[in-house]
Design an enzyme around this catalytic site. Structure first.
Site, PDB file in Angstrom:
ATOM      1  CG  ASP A 144      -2.284   0.603   0.944  1.00 18.69           C
ATOM      2  OD1 ASP A 144      -2.314   1.829   0.701  1.00 18.69           O
ATOM      3  OD2 ASP A 144      -3.306  -0.098   0.980  1.00 18.69           O
ATOM      4  CG  HIS A 217      -5.271   3.772   0.733  1.00 21.58           C
ATOM      5  ND1 HIS A 217      -4.926   2.450   0.593  1.00 21.58           N
ATOM      6  CD2 HIS A 217      -6.508   3.890   0.176  1.00 21.58           C
ATOM      7  CE1 HIS A 217      -5.893   1.795  -0.027  1.00 21.58           C
ATOM      8  NE2 HIS A 217      -6.867   2.642  -0.288  1.00 21.58           N
ATOM      9  CB  SER A 547      -9.189   0.530  -0.271  1.00 23.39           C
ATOM     10  OG  SER A 547      -8.555   0.672  -1.504  1.00 23.39           O
TER      11      SER A 547
END
Length: 772
Positions: A144, A217, A547
């Site tokens: 990520d 994220h 996600s």
């Protein structure tokens, strides 16, 4: 004479400078014309003149380019290297012996507290749960945007020494050193060569050339999967409670592959290689790209190799919903995860000048609007742009917006960016209006000004009010946290849908998990919206996307792995799928928020995950590497194609019949043609298809009986035998399912459900028919 000599020297100098400039310009143009490629080499065909494969790689590259350097060499998921070449150089290299493929690099995108309780994981006295010692032996590798290691979610209190099988490292780089890791966050690496090779310079003012997360994220996904318990977690007092990951005692290893410019396949391939070599047990990737071929999809290629090493790979299904066939990450050795909602929401009330009130959602917590009403306008009426209703940057007329609440349509730019555009134009509030694509889906965000996100019907009602009233006014109240929202879950509108665009005979997504308004850890580098003008800093953030659903399954896979260490990746996925639920407690099918109607297996796969049931599934549908090779043979892959996917030398047996219908998947996708040479009793075209499945007993001895539910009279389903008796653990029994159907118009879809039960366990499989 001296003057002439001086003039000659000057002339030579000028010519030299001109040549140097011309050469530099040519080099720059040449560099700009280059593209990054992944070069797949057939290591078994290395010429005997080379002692080492690295020498062969270097010589092969040198033969087409004197200036190109290798970015990475690969030796685990594939054999080969990545480099930058012109199109002519790439074409020349591809013609050389021993070159399997020259693949242009692709750019992939990210698929951006209550979850444990919603999933039943708060039952700490459950005897099936893993011990801390068992759970802490499992390592989750997250690919990520990196990690913010200072968060309490990475506290290693209570964890023992790092597992002995761990071979990774804690990479030192910008704002990141060896002490950034501990017994919880046991490793961290970053991969940027592919990113930088695109002439994208890392801006050290805003980016860290290290595993540090400057985006948020990656920290969110990793803490969702395996964050340690943190009491009092919240975002601006919303969702207050104890935040914990799905596998709070598992270890975490971070592989930073995503940067502001995207996630590039050269970096992703290198990271998957390292994750395998480092010794992770689960790989979590909330990343997706285009779907065209397993042989050209580096995520599918890497996931195959990881699976062959006993590593479960969990990937997000994509945020392309509700468009049919919008899935990514569809390889059958990948666990593909769609998104659903929790039973928690953040309602906010909108009051109109006509006395009507409507409810939306928001996470805004700053200065509120006054109770008195303020002017209300529709962005499409106060814009300088043909796309004015979308509130794109610079599109609003400040003179017509200042001091007013603006209604902005959802789409194209981010939801929070729309609010920033309104604020910059002088607006005092925003109503975010769903369009038909998003239906009644409500996604909350930490906006920069008072905001209410509304579903399609209420948004349309407000737009009608603006059109009909000569002086429309409104106000937006404060948001609150509400629990026990029903119905829940519902399938998120953005969650990508089937049918499988690459192999219609494999049903995807595999299942859904919470992916809407999820609270998890956040970076200290940016505010909760990620916008440049958001100077707020938080330890937790609430965001949505597949996600977010992907790391739920990654963590739950680690949860199961801790209890059942001997289970294969396919067995773990099967346990999660066959115990998933598709109905609410009242028997109604899970809703699709995009339509307001019942969802289908093309939306939710096997259903919504039920981790407590998955701990003891009774039976599983297992798969081995050989089964996946047979799958590729059923697709008529050549030996070269198979090697491109698997990095194995394998030739399909010409005397053996390979069939997708015999592939031991836990779900059934039945693609059918609208015409057939066969005829039914009534003279209508008919089709009969037989599928074979094998179940493995992972429970106690028992007899399972089958039942099939179908409401479609055009389909008749026969299962043989109707019961299976297992006398010992790991015993295998096979059965066949025959589908007899009549021809239906192209585009028709139909559904059924098959269940095996011993009275204690229910082993369920969705069935999805599609006529083309």
């Amino acid at each position: 004479m001296k003057i002439m000599a001086f003039g000659l020297v000057q002339m030579v100098l000028i010519l030299f400078l001109m040549f140097s400039y011309t050469y530099a310009v040519a080099e720059e143009q040449n560099q700009q014309s280059k593209q990054t490629y992944i070069i797949r080499m057939d290591k078994t065909n290395m010429p005997s003149s080379f002692n080492d494969h690295s020498q062969w790689y270097a010589a092969s590259l040198k033969s087409v380019s004197d200036s190109a350097d290798m970015l990475y060499t690969y030796d685990t998921i594939i054999h080969g290297f990545s480099t930058q070449l012109t199109a002519e150089e790439a074409e020349s290299l591809e013609k050389q012996p021993g070159i399997l493929a020259v693949l242009p690099e692709e750019r992939y995108e990210l698929h951006t507290t209550r979850s444990p309780k919603f999933l039943g994981l708060d039952k700490a006295d459950d005897t099936l749960f893993p011990t801390v010692e068992q759970a802490s032996e499992v390592i989750i590798g997250v690919l990520d945007t990196g990690v913010w290691p200072e968060l309490k979610s990475f506290d290693d209190t209570g964890l023992g020494s790092v597992p002995s099988g761990w071979k990774g490292e804690c990479e030192v780089g910008d704002n990141f050193n060896s002490s950034s890791c501990n017994r919880k966050l046991i490793g961290a690496r970053s991969f940027s060569r592919g990113y930088e090779a695109r002439n994208i310079n890392i801006d050290k003012q805003t980016e860290s050339k290290s595993p540090r997360d400057d985006d948020g994220h990656g920290t969110h996904t990793s803490t969702t999967a395996a964050g340690s318990a943190v009491e009092g977690a919240n975002l601006f007092s919303y969702a207050l409670g104890t935040a914990r990951g799905m596998a709070p005692h598992a270890r975490v290893a971070i592989y930073k592959v995503c940067w502001p410019g995207g996630c590039f396949t050269t970096d992703i391939a290198a990271a998957i290689e390292k994750a395998i070599e480092d010794g992770v047990h689960v790989i979590s990737m909330s990343i997706g790209g285009g779907v065209n071929s397993y042989a050209k999809d580096i995520v599918a290629i890497g996931a195959f190799k990881a699976t062959s090493h006993g590593i479960l790979v969990s990937c997000s299904a994509g945020n392309g919903g509700p468009t049919p066939g919008s899935l990514t990450n569809v390889a059958p050795w990948i666990t593909t995860v769609g998104a659903g909602t929790l039973d928690r929401d953040f309602p906010v009330e909108v009051s109109l000048g006509n006395g009507k009130n409507y409810t939306g959602v928001s996470l805004y917590n700053g200065e509120q609007l006054p109770d008195s009403l303020v002017p209300l306008v529709y962005a499409g009426n106060v814009s300088n742009s043909s796309y004015g209703s979308l509130c794109l940057g610079g599109s609003l007329n400040s003179g017509k917006v200042s001091g007013k609440i603006v209604v902005c349509d959802r789409g194209l730019n981010s939801r929070t960016e729309k609010g920033s555009v309104v604020k910059n134009a002088g607006g005092v509030g925003m109503i975010l209006a769903n369009t038909e694509s998003y239906g009644e889906e409500l996604v909350a965000d930490a906006h920069l000004l008072p905001t209410a996100a509304l579903g399609l019907n209420t948004a349309d009602a407000i737009k009608a009010y603006i059109t009909s009233d000569s002086n429309p006014t409104a106000t937006i109240g404060p948001a609150v946290t509400k629990l026990g929202v029903q119905p829940s879950p519902v399938v998120a509108a953005f969650s990508s849908r089937g049918p499988n665009p690459l192999t219609p005979g494999i049903l995807k997504p595999d299942l859904i998990a919470p992916g809407v308004n999820i609270l998890a850890g956040w970076t200290g580098a940016v505010g909760p919206t990620g916008l440049d003008n958001d100077k707020r800093h938080v330890s937790f953030n609430i965001i949505s996307g597949t996600s977010m659903s992907c790391p739920h399954i990654s963590g739950l896979a680690a949860f199961l792995k801790a209890v059942h260490q001997e289970w294969s990746p396919a067995a773990i996925r099967s346990a999660l799928m066959t115990t998933a639920y598709t109905t609410y407690t009242d028997g109604e099918t899970i809703k699709d928020v995009a339509t307001g109607k019942s969802s289908t297996p093309f939306d939710y796969g096997a259903g919504h995950v039920n981790p407590l049931a998955a701990l003891d599934p009774g039976l599983v549908y297992d798969l081995t590497v050989d089964d996946y090779l047979d799958f590729l043979c059923a697709l008529h892959y050549s030996p070269a194609d198979i090697k491109s996917v698997t990095n194995l030398n394998f030739t399909c047996d010409s005397s053996k019949k390979y069939s997708l219908e015999d592939f031991n998947y836990p779900s059934f996708a039945v693609p059918l043609n609208t015409t057939s040479d066969e005829r039914g009793g009534d003279g209508a075209p008919s089709k009969s298809v037989k599928y074979t499945r094998t179940l493995t007993n992972v429970g106690t001895p028992a007899t399972y009986k089958v039942s099939v539910s179908s409401q479609d009279p055009s389909v008749k389903i026969l299962v043989e035998p109707e019961s299976l008796t297992f006398s010992e653990q790991n015993e295998k029994k096979s059965y066949t399912v025959t589908f007899n159907t009549i021809s239906m118009p192209s585009g028709t879809k139909s559904y059924a459900h098959l269940k095996w039960s011993d009275g204690k366990h229910i082993v369920g499989s969705p069935i999805a028919f599609s006529w083309t």
